[in-house]
Design a protein around this motif. Structure first.
Motif, mmCIF file in Angstrom:
data_model
loop_
_atom_site.group_PDB
_atom_site.id
_atom_site.type_symbol
_atom_site.label_atom_id
_atom_site.label_comp_id
_atom_site.label_asym_id
_atom_site.label_seq_id
_atom_site.Cartn_x
_atom_site.Cartn_y
_atom_site.Cartn_z
ATOM 1 N N GLY A 105 0.813 -1.216 0.000
ATOM 2 C CA GLY A 105 0.000 0.000 0.000
ATOM 3 C C GLY A 105 0.842 1.261 0.000
ATOM 4 N N TYR A 106 1.910 1.263 0.801
ATOM 5 C CA TYR A 106 2.789 2.433 0.870
ATOM 6 C C TYR A 106 3.492 2.659 -0.465
ATOM 7 N N SER A 107 4.046 1.590 -1.040
ATOM 8 C CA SER A 107 4.775 1.705 -2.298
ATOM 9 C C SER A 107 3.865 2.196 -3.415
ATOM 10 N N MET A 108 2.644 1.667 -3.462
ATOM 11 C CA MET A 108 1.694 2.096 -4.480
ATOM 12 C C MET A 108 1.320 3.564 -4.293
ATOM 13 N N ASN A 109 1.133 3.989 -3.070
ATOM 14 C CA ASN A 109 0.791 5.383 -2.790
ATOM 15 C C ASN A 109 1.890 6.327 -3.266
ATOM 16 N N GLU A 110 3.146 5.974 -3.001
ATOM 17 C CA GLU A 110 4.266 6.811 -3.433
ATOM 18 C C GLU A 110 4.315 6.920 -4.958
ATOM 19 N N ALA A 111 4.086 5.799 -5.635
ATOM 20 C CA ALA A 111 4.103 5.808 -7.097
ATOM 21 C C ALA A 111 2.984 6.690 -7.659
ATOM 22 N N VAL A 112 1.791 6.588 -7.081
ATOM 23 C CA VAL A 112 0.650 7.371 -7.553
ATOM 24 C C VAL A 112 0.898 8.864 -7.364
ATOM 25 N N VAL A 113 1.486 9.242 -6.236
ATOM 26 C CA VAL A 113 1.749 10.658 -5.963
ATOM 27 C C VAL A 113 2.679 11.252 -7.023
ATOM 28 N N ILE A 114 3.770 10.543 -7.340
ATOM 29 C CA ILE A 114 4.741 11.060 -8.301
ATOM 30 C C ILE A 114 4.147 11.094 -9.713
ATOM 31 N N PHE A 115 3.480 10.017 -10.110
ATOM 32 C CA PHE A 115 2.950 9.968 -11.471
ATOM 33 C C PHE A 115 1.740 10.884 -11.648
ATOM 34 N N ASP A 116 1.075 11.236 -10.575
ATOM 35 C CA ASP A 116 0.015 12.233 -10.669
ATOM 36 C C ASP A 116 0.614 13.583 -11.029
ATOM 37 N N ARG A 117 1.784 13.871 -10.460
ATOM 38 C CA ARG A 117 2.516 15.091 -10.821
ATOM 39 C C ARG A 117 2.965 15.050 -12.277
ATOM 40 N N VAL A 118 3.414 13.876 -12.711
ATOM 41 C CA VAL A 118 3.843 13.722 -14.107
ATOM 42 C C VAL A 118 2.678 14.038 -15.038
ATOM 43 N N ARG A 119 1.503 13.533 -14.725
ATOM 44 C CA ARG A 119 0.323 13.778 -15.567
ATOM 45 C C ARG A 119 -0.024 15.262 -15.617
ATOM 46 N N GLU A 120 0.047 15.923 -14.468
ATOM 47 C CA GLU A 120 -0.255 17.358 -14.445
ATOM 48 C C GLU A 120 0.782 18.147 -15.241
ATOM 49 N N ASN A 121 2.053 17.781 -15.089
ATOM 50 C CA ASN A 121 3.112 18.507 -15.793
ATOM 51 C C ASN A 121 3.080 18.255 -17.293
ATOM 52 N N THR A 122 2.559 17.122 -17.708
ATOM 53 C CA THR A 122 2.426 16.852 -19.136
ATOM 54 C C THR A 122 1.516 17.879 -19.799
ATOM 55 N N ARG A 123 0.524 18.360 -19.026
ATOM 56 C CA ARG A 123 -0.420 19.338 -19.566
ATOM 57 C C ARG A 123 0.113 20.765 -19.495
ATOM 58 N N THR A 124 0.941 21.043 -18.490
ATOM 59 C CA THR A 124 1.383 22.429 -18.255
ATOM 60 C C THR A 124 2.747 22.740 -18.861
ATOM 61 N N HIS A 125 3.598 21.729 -19.035
ATOM 62 C CA HIS A 125 4.927 21.968 -19.595
ATOM 63 C C HIS A 125 4.855 22.192 -21.108
ATOM 64 N N ARG A 126 5.926 22.766 -21.629
ATOM 65 C CA ARG A 126 6.006 22.985 -23.069
ATOM 66 C C ARG A 126 6.119 21.666 -23.803
#
Length: 320
Positions: free
Chosen positions: A195-216
């Motif tokens: 559960g902990y490992s999955m939570n850490e992965a989701v947090v980082i990749f959620d940021r990746v998804r947001e940055n995909t939309r906002t970055h150049r």
């Protein structure tokens, strides 16, 4: 964050590969030290002339020549929270002579005792329960993979699953190498680590998804991952420090019966934070670069071509 973690992905892959290989070698060579919950054992029910504590009984048992360090000790008929005249010991399978030797040693060193009951018992966790636990674990992995695939993409889901498997192998490797006991609480601790490992992965990749939309669009996958880690790494460290503080206190100051439970979580949480930050994102970047091409390169090339075309058309208009 100035240190680019994803840029040094070859180091992380090499380190993880070495640790995983060593863990697997230890698992196949040494196997596991299953506790009495898995193998069965002997129950010794004792009644002392004076109230004794769990620590006093464990001190005698641990010093025994029969190597009974994994004994489970419970106070029964408790009138006081810390001591009792009646104690039940659950040990590995002992012969009749060995049981008598343990009872005699407790009798001599703790001021007199009598044996109320000696009984051989089967494993609390049988093969059927173990199979069901493994099946449920597999179902949980599939459910997690489907959830992340739906929320993000299948490449992220597989990267996260690889990270979790990495953490499980780390835990199993340490327990196999040091021949630590695997008891009933082991499965609960393993599920907590997942559960902990999955939570850490989701947090980082959620940021990746947001940055995909906002970055150049010209930003590479490596830059996306680097910025996402930089934005979430403080939260990851704060979370890790909190759980390590709690598990460390449980391991070093808690009872003997909780040491292996807390050790699983200590190893798993450290490995989970490392794999989520260093391995997960690096694996995703490599995969995306190989399947989609280096992000931004084709876009930049297209922009340059369009600019050159516009300049050429301007020169033609001037010539006319």
């Amino acid at each position: 964050m100035s240190f680019e973690i994803v840029k040094h992905r070859k180091w992380w892959f090499s380190l993880s590969a070495i640790l995983v290989i060593l863990s697997l070698i230890s698992i196949f060579v040494h196997g596991f030290n299953f506790g009495i919950d898995y193998t069965g054992g002997t129950i010794l029910d004792m009644k002392f002339k004076q109230a004794v504590t769990v620590a006093q009984v464990r001190d005698v048992v641990d010093r025994s020549s029969l190597h009974l360090g994994n004994t489970v000790i419970q106070l029964s008929g408790v009138t006081d929270q810390s001591s009792s005249k009646e104690v039940m010991l659950r040990m590995r399978n002992l012969t009749t002579d060995e049981s008598k030797a343990v009872a005699q040693e407790l009798n001599v060193k703790l001021g007199g005792a009598e044996v109320k009951r000696t009984e051989s018992v089967g494993a609390v966790i049988g093969s059927e329960v173990t199979k069901n636990a493994i099946l449920n674990l597999a179902v949980a992995f599939i459910a997690l993979a489907l959830y992340i695939s739906f929320r993000f993409e299948y490449k992220i889901a597989i990267s996260a699953i690889v990270s979790i498997l990495h953490d499980l192998i780390m835990v199993l490797g340490v327990f196999s190498f040091f021949h630590l006991e695997i008891d009933a609480s082991f499965l609960a601790a393993i599920l907590t680590v997942i559960g902990y490992s999955m939570n850490e992965a989701v947090v980082i990749f959620d940021r990746v998804r947001e940055n995909t939309r906002t970055h150049r669009r010209t930003d590479s996958y490596e830059k996306l991952a680097h910025d996402s880690i930089a934005q979430s790494i403080h939260r990851s460290f704060y979370t890790l420090a909190t759980v390590l503080f709690a598990c460390g206190a449980l391991h070093f100051f808690g009872g003997e019966s909780t040491k292996n439970f807390s050790l699983v979580m200590l190893i798993g949480f450290i490995s989970g934070a490392y794999s989520s930050i260093c391995v997960d994102t690096s694996l995703w970047v490599v995969w995306k670069n190989r399947t989609n091409g280096v992000r931004g390169s084709h876009v930049a090339h297209k922009v340059v071509e369009e600019k050159e075309t516009d300049e050429w058309e301007e020169w033609e208009d001037m010539d006319e």
